[in-house]
Design an enzyme around this catalytic site. Sequence first.
Site, mmCIF file in Angstrom:
data_model
loop_
_atom_site.group_PDB
_atom_site.id
_atom_site.type_symbol
_atom_site.label_atom_id
_atom_site.label_comp_id
_atom_site.label_asym_id
_atom_site.label_seq_id
_atom_site.Cartn_x
_atom_site.Cartn_y
_atom_site.Cartn_z
ATOM 1 N N PHE A 39 5.038 1.639 -5.595
ATOM 2 C CA PHE A 39 3.754 2.353 -5.681
ATOM 3 C C PHE A 39 3.057 2.302 -4.327
ATOM 4 O O PHE A 39 2.826 1.217 -3.773
ATOM 5 C CB PHE A 39 2.881 1.713 -6.771
ATOM 6 C CG PHE A 39 3.497 1.796 -8.145
ATOM 7 C CD1 PHE A 39 3.219 2.869 -8.985
ATOM 8 C CD2 PHE A 39 4.377 0.814 -8.592
ATOM 9 C CE1 PHE A 39 3.801 2.956 -10.255
ATOM 10 C CE2 PHE A 39 4.959 0.892 -9.859
ATOM 11 C CZ PHE A 39 4.668 1.966 -10.690
ATOM 12 N N ILE A 77 4.036 -2.924 -6.104
ATOM 13 C CA ILE A 77 2.927 -2.233 -5.442
ATOM 14 C C ILE A 77 2.858 -2.733 -4.007
ATOM 15 O O ILE A 77 2.946 -3.940 -3.755
ATOM 16 C CB ILE A 77 1.596 -2.536 -6.154
ATOM 17 C CG1 ILE A 77 1.690 -2.124 -7.622
ATOM 18 C CG2 ILE A 77 0.434 -1.816 -5.472
ATOM 19 C CD1 ILE A 77 0.449 -2.462 -8.417
ATOM 20 N N CYS A 78 2.711 -1.799 -3.077
ATOM 21 C CA CYS A 78 2.637 -2.180 -1.660
ATOM 22 C C CYS A 78 1.401 -3.032 -1.421
ATOM 23 O O CYS A 78 0.290 -2.663 -1.812
ATOM 24 C CB CYS A 78 2.577 -0.940 -0.777
ATOM 25 S SG CYS A 78 2.247 -1.366 0.941
ATOM 26 N N ILE A 79 1.591 -4.131 -0.727
ATOM 27 C CA ILE A 79 0.486 -5.078 -0.549
ATOM 28 C C ILE A 79 -0.649 -4.484 0.288
ATOM 29 O O ILE A 79 -1.817 -4.653 -0.041
ATOM 30 C CB ILE A 79 0.983 -6.425 0.048
ATOM 31 C CG1 ILE A 79 -0.169 -7.423 0.079
ATOM 32 C CG2 ILE A 79 1.604 -6.258 1.413
ATOM 33 C CD1 ILE A 79 0.272 -8.851 0.271
ATOM 34 N N ALA A 82 -2.519 -1.936 -1.740
ATOM 35 C CA ALA A 82 -3.288 -2.588 -2.790
ATOM 36 C C ALA A 82 -4.554 -3.236 -2.229
ATOM 37 O O ALA A 82 -5.647 -3.059 -2.763
ATOM 38 C CB ALA A 82 -2.421 -3.635 -3.488
#
Lengths: 130, 118
Positions: A39, A77-79, A82
């Site tokens: 994501f 999810i990409c840090i 996010a």
Amino acid sequence: MKFAIQINSAPWESQACETAYQFSRASLTMGHEIVRIFFYYEGAYNGLRWMSPPDDENPLIRRWSELANEHGVDLTICISAAQRRGLLEQSEAKRLGKSDNDLAEGFRIAGLGLWVDACLKADRLLVFGA
Amino acid sequence: MKNFLFVMRQPPFQGSRIRESMDMIMTVAAFDQCVKILFLDDGVFLLKSNQNPDNPDLKTSTPLFAALELYDVEELWVEGESLAERGLDPSHLILPVRTLGRTEIAFFLAKADIVVNC
């Protein structure tokens, strides 16, 4: 076939997430493999635990978690995406002096390296959402 | 190793969009993959020189593109028609680019293993 899936939209802003979900379900049913669902951009919001749409809309957030539970699909999810959007897992929130735990069940947060990893392992990358 | 092609179609100053796309591109490059970028439509404005907003709150994204060389990303492609329709030519851009014609785009996309619209 091995698919890597990237989702770029928030669940409420387009049909892209629903289409990605339906594609994922169908491909697993047909015996294909999903290396990872990654994501990015507004797609990060797919893992926001606190989304509370009306129940009669069959919220996607619940179905993503079910997909992870049933098939062990890796929902990452990409840090940086996010954090930019205030979506923090517990340990990251603590590090930033905040008290959130925003991730829905079945999601995890990790770096873009895992997106590249998925691209390299998969036969196809499918990108959903503008 | 795979051939990654990133297609950039958005003009500069789109919130965090460009920054996030560049993060992707630089990560792929850091993994020693083959990276090409194609600038299409309003995306050609990303490379326009002399972007100097007076307001210090507005950061240009051009330094991000200038840094691509450090990541060995040297294949920057621009659709000639996109440039011409906007009154631009390669001399208006901050970096050297290779130009493609509109009729060549489909073949160019087909040659890549992975195409990402960003």
